[in-house]
Enzyme design. Structure first.
Site, PDB file in Angstrom:
ATOM      1  CD  GLU A  39      -3.002  -0.970   2.280  1.00 30.45           C
ATOM      2  OE1 GLU A  39      -2.910  -0.051   3.109  1.00 30.45           O
ATOM      3  OE2 GLU A  39      -3.967  -1.742   2.243  1.00 30.45           O
TER       4      GLU A  39
ATOM      5  CD  GLU B 133      -3.881  -5.803   4.334  1.00 29.66           C
ATOM      6  OE1 GLU B 133      -4.681  -4.980   4.841  1.00 29.66           O
ATOM      7  OE2 GLU B 133      -2.656  -5.611   4.273  1.00 29.66           O
TER       8      GLU B 133
HETATM    9  C1  BG6 Z   1      -4.449  -1.934   5.496  1.00 29.41           C
HETATM   10  C2  BG6 Z   1      -3.074  -2.236   5.983  1.00 29.41           C
HETATM   11  O1  BG6 Z   1      -4.461  -0.645   4.998  1.00 29.41           O
HETATM   12  O2  BG6 Z   1      -5.485  -1.889   6.403  1.00 29.41           O
HETATM   13  C3  BG6 Z   1      -3.020  -2.948   7.320  1.00 29.41           C
HETATM   14  O3  BG6 Z   1      -2.319  -2.929   5.035  1.00 29.41           O
HETATM   15  C4  BG6 Z   1      -4.052  -2.335   8.247  1.00 29.41           C
HETATM   16  O4  BG6 Z   1      -1.719  -2.844   7.814  1.00 29.41           O
HETATM   17  C5  BG6 Z   1      -5.415  -2.580   7.637  1.00 29.41           C
HETATM   18  O5  BG6 Z   1      -3.993  -2.775   9.561  1.00 29.41           O
HETATM   19  C6  BG6 Z   1      -6.554  -2.077   8.495  1.00 29.41           C
HETATM   20  O6  BG6 Z   1      -6.374  -0.743   8.809  1.00 29.41           O
HETATM   21  P1  BG6 Z   1      -6.474  -0.231  10.307  1.00 29.41           P
HETATM   22  O7  BG6 Z   1      -6.044   1.182  10.268  1.00 29.41           O
HETATM   23  O8  BG6 Z   1      -7.901  -0.370  10.665  1.00 29.41           O
HETATM   24  O9  BG6 Z   1      -5.586  -1.122  11.115  1.00 29.41           O
END
Ligand code: BG6
Length: 458
Positions: free
Chosen positions: A157, A363
């Site tokens: 990202e 993800e």
């Molecule tokens: C993604 C990242 O943007 O979102 C992760 O790759 C991150 O590292 C995940 O934890 C969720 O975002 P957040 O801010 O809710 O932890």
């Protein structure tokens, strides 16, 4: 699904490992920033560093056949001269071997935001020398782990970490500067291309890609003004990463527009050629939500993200470019994330049509507060969330998209950037108050059925 489809879960080094100063790991920019600001940090996190065997066994018992994790640059390279920390190499050798012994395919991200502080001292991603240093670090990873790793992602990202770090000021280094955001973005995309080149020149086995925070953009209507706002938002959110990594070119309309107000002299022809010649083999797309936009109307730029879990604190207006709106018909989490599986289907179709590359959904998940003091967390809503998103992927596959894997975020509860450990995403609960005990949630059991049946259980 295809018989080699990857059904896994994902983590990032800083968010799960802990052991922040053990076995020769040096300070990262996140350690420094969170310590200096007295914010909740990942010093211990889920302590994967000491629990990795248990965690990987749980992945196997949960039917997962792949694990996406990142390597920590400050654990592997000790200083600006590029000195290798043998204990860091040893740790990841043990993690990779443990994955393979358990039938888990390692899917490795080289950089997931934990820049060594010794690089941040001279400007971090604004220091062009960091590109070559990253390339050296990537080569160390290929040389040491490349005999057992078949999937590499250069970066996690670029958009999310750089926009938060240099434009919104929410992540280290906490700046609000468009020129710096552009320079850091250019350096990171150039560094990615350097690593792809090194990977190809070294004839390592496997494939190399990049992971993007994919935010498919929809307009509130079909007017020309809205279509322009959609293009602006797509350039801001997606195209500068995906076009550059997959097609080898920064979007021309974006560069032309930015060059009217900012300095683009960093973009040297010989470096642009390296970017052009070293595009990725696959795309990793992280999907949380889409962006719904309308044309910009008035007021100054506002980029406010919800790091508190207080609903309604998000505001995104890019002056003269677009405004983001919340769809009144949609459901949102406490952190203002829209639950919109349709956006994943639409986005996958768009990305596959445009880039014609294999895609991994690297993800997908949703973060909420959960009471994990109970013997079993019955996270039925997470099951429904994942069910609907995997269904969207299957529909895209049925329509001909080449999608090869799904990684739930996250493997276990971990440290969420700026939100701490109260925002939980894990398939496995971690009791941060009681010896970091692991307890699989209902979603873990459900995901096992999905993975075991190669998606038929959806
Ligand atoms: C993604 C990242 O943007 O979102 C992760 O790759 C991150 O590292 C995940 O934890 C969720 O975002 P957040 O801010 O809710 O932890």
């Amino acid at each position: 699904m295809h018989k080699e489809f990857l059904w896994g879960s994902a983590t990032a080094s800083y968010q799960c490992e802990g052991a922040w100063n053990e076995d020769g790991r040096v300070e990262s920019m996140w350690d420094r920033y969170l310590h200096e600001h007295h914010l909740e940090n990942g010093d211990i996190a889920s302590d994967f560093y000491h629990h990795y065997k248990e965690d990987i066994k749980l992945m196997k018992a949960g039917g997962q056949n792949a694990y996406r994790f990142s390597l920590s640059w400050p654990r592997i390279i000790s200083d600006r001269e590029g000195t290798i920390n043998p204990l860091g190499i040893d740790f990841y050798n043990r993690v990779i071997d443990c994955c393979l012994e358990n039938g888990i395919t390692p899917f490795v991200t080289i950089y997931h935001w934990d820049l060594p502080q010794y690089w941040q001292e001279t400007g971090g991603w604004l220091d062009h020398n960091v590109c070559e240093a990253y390339d050296h670090y990537a080569k160390v990873c290929f040389d040491n782990f490349g005999d057992r790793v078949n999937y590499w992602a250069t970066f996690n990202e670029p958009k999310w970490c750089l926009v938060n770090g240099y434009l919104i000021g929410n992540y280290p280094p906490g700046e609000h500067d468009v020129q710096h955001t552009m320079n850091a973005a250019y350096n990171m995309m150039f560094a990615s291309a350097l690593a792809v080149r090194t990977f190809r020149q070294g004839n390592y086995q496997g494939k190399i890609g990049i992971v993007h925070s994919y935010t498919p953009v929809d307009g509130v209507d079909d007017t020309i003004q809205t279509q322009i706002a959609v293009r602006n938002a797509d350039n801001y959110s997606n195209n500068w990463v995906l076009d550059t990594a997959a097609l080898g070119e920064f979007p021309m309309d974006l560069v032309t527009r930015l060059s009217q107000d900012y300095d683009i002299s960093l973009m040297k022809p010989e470096e642009l050629k390296i970017i052009k010649d070293n595009t990725v083999d696959f795309l990793g797309l992280n999907y949380y939500a889409r962006s719904l936009v309308k044309p910009y109307t008035h007021g100054e730029t506002q980029l406010q993200f919800n790091n508190t879990g207080k609903p309604g604190s998000t505001k995104i207006v890019l002056k003269d470019w677009f405004e983001q709106v919340m769809d009144p018909k949609s459901e949102f989490t406490e952190w203002d994330t829209e639950i919109y599986p349709r956006g994943l289907y639409d986005g996958l179709k768009k990305a596959y049509a445009k880039y014609d590359l294999p895609i991994y959904v690297t993800e997908n998940g949703v973060g909420v507060r959960e009471d994990v003091s109970v013997p079993k967390v019955h996270d039925d809503w997470r099951i429904s969330y994942m069910n609907d998103h995997i269904n969207a992927i299957m529909n895209a596959v049925d329509d001909g998209c080449d999608i090869r894997g799904y990684f739930a975020w996250s493997t276990m509860d971990l440290y969420s950037w700026k939100n701490g450990v109260e925002k939980r995403y894990g398939l496995v609960a971690v009791d941060f108050d009681h010896h970091l005990e692991r307890r699989p949630k209902a979603s873990y059991d459900w995901f096992k059925k999905v993975a075991d049946s190669n998606g038929d259980a959806i």
